[in-house]
Design a protein around this motif. Sequence first.
Motif, PDB file in Angstrom:
ATOM      1  N   ASP A   1       0.837  -1.207   0.000  1.00 52.39           N
ATOM      2  CA  ASP A   1       0.000   0.000   0.000  1.00 52.39           C
ATOM      3  C   ASP A   1       0.872   1.257   0.000  1.00 52.39           C
ATOM      4  O   ASP A   1       0.571   2.229  -0.711  1.00 52.39           O
ATOM      5  CB  ASP A   1      -0.927  -0.021   1.216  1.00 52.39           C
ATOM      6  N   LEU A   2       1.931   1.234   0.782  1.00 55.68           N
ATOM      7  CA  LEU A   2       2.845   2.383   0.788  1.00 55.68           C
ATOM      8  C   LEU A   2       3.484   2.584  -0.580  1.00 55.68           C
ATOM      9  O   LEU A   2       3.628   3.719  -1.055  1.00 55.68           O
ATOM     10  CB  LEU A   2       3.935   2.180   1.843  1.00 55.68           C
ATOM     11  N   ALA A   3       3.882   1.480  -1.228  1.00 49.58           N
ATOM     12  CA  ALA A   3       4.521   1.588  -2.541  1.00 49.58           C
ATOM     13  C   ALA A   3       3.544   2.088  -3.601  1.00 49.58           C
ATOM     14  O   ALA A   3       3.904   2.904  -4.463  1.00 49.58           O
ATOM     15  CB  ALA A   3       5.095   0.239  -2.951  1.00 49.58           C
ATOM     16  N   ASN A   4       2.302   1.637  -3.546  1.00 43.67           N
ATOM     17  CA  ASN A   4       1.325   2.058  -4.557  1.00 43.67           C
ATOM     18  C   ASN A   4       0.920   3.516  -4.382  1.00 43.67           C
ATOM     19  O   ASN A   4       0.540   4.173  -5.357  1.00 43.67           O
ATOM     20  CB  ASN A   4       0.081   1.160  -4.480  1.00 43.67           C
ATOM     21  N   ARG A   5       0.992   4.031  -3.154  1.00 43.93           N
ATOM     22  CA  ARG A   5       0.620   5.431  -2.922  1.00 43.93           C
ATOM     23  C   ARG A   5       1.779   6.393  -3.145  1.00 43.93           C
ATOM     24  O   ARG A   5       1.574   7.605  -3.159  1.00 43.93           O
ATOM     25  CB  ARG A   5       0.079   5.589  -1.502  1.00 43.93           C
ATOM     26  N   GLU A   6       2.993   5.875  -3.322  1.00 42.02           N
ATOM     27  CA  GLU A   6       4.157   6.727  -3.556  1.00 42.02           C
ATOM     28  C   GLU A   6       4.279   7.019  -5.053  1.00 42.02           C
ATOM     29  O   GLU A   6       4.460   6.117  -5.876  1.00 42.02           O
ATOM     30  CB  GLU A   6       5.434   6.038  -3.048  1.00 42.02           C
ATOM     31  N   GLU A   7       4.172   8.309  -5.431  1.00 43.83           N
ATOM     32  CA  GLU A   7       4.186   8.695  -6.837  1.00 43.83           C
ATOM     33  C   GLU A   7       5.544   8.461  -7.496  1.00 43.83           C
ATOM     34  O   GLU A   7       5.624   8.255  -8.710  1.00 43.83           O
ATOM     35  CB  GLU A   7       3.791  10.170  -6.976  1.00 43.83           C
ATOM     36  N   ARG A   8       6.610   8.511  -6.734  1.00 43.01           N
ATOM     37  CA  ARG A   8       7.946   8.353  -7.325  1.00 43.01           C
ATOM     38  C   ARG A   8       8.285   6.903  -7.642  1.00 43.01           C
ATOM     39  O   ARG A   8       9.248   6.640  -8.373  1.00 43.01           O
ATOM     40  CB  ARG A   8       8.995   8.939  -6.383  1.00 43.01           C
ATOM     41  N   ILE A   9       7.509   5.956  -7.113  1.00 44.36           N
ATOM     42  CA  ILE A   9       7.731   4.544  -7.413  1.00 44.36           C
ATOM     43  C   ILE A   9       7.006   4.196  -8.705  1.00 44.36           C
ATOM     44  O   ILE A   9       5.829   4.490  -8.868  1.00 44.36           O
ATOM     45  CB  ILE A   9       7.245   3.658  -6.253  1.00 44.36           C
ATOM     46  N   LEU A  10       7.738   3.572  -9.632  1.00 45.72           N
ATOM     47  CA  LEU A  10       7.170   3.242 -10.929  1.00 45.72           C
ATOM     48  C   LEU A  10       6.140   2.117 -10.805  1.00 45.72           C
ATOM     49  O   LEU A  10       6.295   1.202 -10.003  1.00 45.72           O
ATOM     50  CB  LEU A  10       8.282   2.828 -11.895  1.00 45.72           C
ATOM     51  N   LYS A  11       5.109   2.224 -11.625  1.00 44.26           N
ATOM     52  CA  LYS A  11       4.061   1.197 -11.639  1.00 44.26           C
ATOM     53  C   LYS A  11       4.349   0.079 -12.643  1.00 44.26           C
ATOM     54  O   LYS A  11       3.664  -0.942 -12.650  1.00 44.26           O
ATOM     55  CB  LYS A  11       2.718   1.852 -11.959  1.00 44.26           C
ATOM     56  N   ASP A  12       5.347   0.262 -13.485  1.00 40.15           N
ATOM     57  CA  ASP A  12       5.744  -0.768 -14.448  1.00 40.15           C
ATOM     58  C   ASP A  12       7.270  -0.851 -14.451  1.00 40.15           C
ATOM     59  O   ASP A  12       7.932   0.088 -14.897  1.00 40.15           O
ATOM     60  CB  ASP A  12       5.230  -0.430 -15.841  1.00 40.15           C
ATOM     61  N   PRO A  13       7.839  -1.918 -13.916  1.00 39.15           N
ATOM     62  CA  PRO A  13       7.155  -3.076 -13.335  1.00 39.15           C
ATOM     63  C   PRO A  13       6.546  -2.740 -11.987  1.00 39.15           C
ATOM     64  O   PRO A  13       7.065  -1.872 -11.266  1.00 39.15           O
ATOM     65  CB  PRO A  13       8.294  -4.101 -13.200  1.00 39.15           C
ATOM     66  N   PRO A  14       5.484  -3.436 -11.614  1.00 37.70           N
ATOM     67  CA  PRO A  14       4.797  -3.114 -10.361  1.00 37.70           C
ATOM     68  C   PRO A  14       5.625  -3.542  -9.159  1.00 37.70           C
ATOM     69  O   PRO A  14       6.412  -4.491  -9.223  1.00 37.70           O
ATOM     70  CB  PRO A  14       3.494  -3.915 -10.458  1.00 37.70           C
ATOM     71  N   PRO A  15       5.477  -2.843  -8.034  1.00 33.25           N
ATOM     72  CA  PRO A  15       6.198  -3.245  -6.823  1.00 33.25           C
ATOM     73  C   PRO A  15       5.682  -4.576  -6.292  1.00 33.25           C
ATOM     74  O   PRO A  15       4.525  -4.954  -6.519  1.00 33.25           O
ATOM     75  CB  PRO A  15       5.909  -2.101  -5.858  1.00 33.25           C
ATOM     76  N   SER A  16       6.530  -5.290  -5.575  1.00 34.20           N
ATOM     77  CA  SER A  16       6.147  -6.578  -4.995  1.00 34.20           C
ATOM     78  C   SER A  16       6.721  -6.678  -3.595  1.00 34.20           C
ATOM     79  O   SER A  16       7.795  -6.133  -3.297  1.00 34.20           O
ATOM     80  CB  SER A  16       6.659  -7.738  -5.856  1.00 34.20           C
TER      81      SER A  16
END
Length: 293
Positions: free
Chosen positions: A207-222
Motif C-alpha cells: 500500500d505504501l509503494a502504490n501510494r508513492e508517486e515516485r515509485i514506478l508502476k511498471d514493473p509493479p512493486p512486490s
Amino acid sequence: MEQQASDFVVATQAALAQLSALAVQYSFSILGAIILLIIGWVASGLLSRWARQGMGRIHGIDATLAQFFSNIIRYAVLVIVIVMVLGQFGVQTASILAALGAIGLAIGLALQGTLQNIAAGIMLLVLRPFRVGEYIDTGSVNGTVQEIGLFATELKTYDGLYRLAPNSLLWNVPVTNYSRLSTRMHDFKVGIAYEDDIDKALGILLDLANREERILKDPPPSAFVMELGDNAVVLALRYWANSSVWWMTSRDMTKRTKEAFDAAGISIPFPQVTYHAAEKDEKTDGRPPLNLV
C-alpha cells in the motif's frame, strides 16, 4: 714574384668561383627550406583544424580527445617538415630519425606512469564508462564526475570534497555508474516479530509503494518474505524508481514504513538474547560439580 702573384690570383679566382657555386647551391637550399617550412606550417594547421572539426562531428568523441589527436597530427607534420628541411642541407635524415626514435623510447620509459594515465584517459574518453555529472564508485574512488582529462579525472564527493584520481585507477578496475541508467531497483528490507501478522505487514508495504508517486508502476512493486532470521521475519519490498529520485525515495519509504508499522501495532524487533537459568542443585549448592580424576 710575378709567378707567385699569378698563382695567388688564380687561387683567389678559384676560391671565389667555389664560393659563388656554394652560394648559388645553398641559396636554393635555403629558399627551398623556407618554402617547405611555410607550406608545412600552413598544412599542419589546416590538417589539425580539419581533424578536430571532423572528430567533433562524430557522436561520442569528446572535445578533449579531438583536441589531443589534432595536436598530434600537427606536431607529426611539423616533425616531418623539419626532417625534410634538414635533408635539403645534406644532413643524413636516417640518423636523425634513429635519434628521435631513441629519444622517444627514453622519454616513454621515463614517463611510463604518465603515458599509462594518458592511454587510460583516451580509453575513458572513447568508451565513456562515465560522463561529466554522473556518480561513480570503483571501491577506492567515488564521487560525481566534474571533468575527464587526459591525465586524471576530477570528482566531487557526496560530502563536498574535491578528489583528483589518476585515469589508470579508473580504467583498470570495475566501475559502478549510479547515474547512467534512467531507472534503478531497490530491495527495501524490514524485519517483523515472529508473532506479527505477515500478510498484514506485506499489505502495508504494498500500500505504501502504490501510494508513492515516485515509485514506478511498471514493473509493479512486490512484497515477499525474504528470509527467516534469528530475531525477525525479514520482509522485502522490491520496487523501481527513477535514478534521480532513488535516494530520497528510499529514505522516505524507510520513515513511512516505521510509522505505518507503529500505527498497525507491528513491531520491528532488535537483536536480543534469551538466557535460561538452570535450577539450583542442593548437593553442589548451585555450583557445577567437580570432575575428579
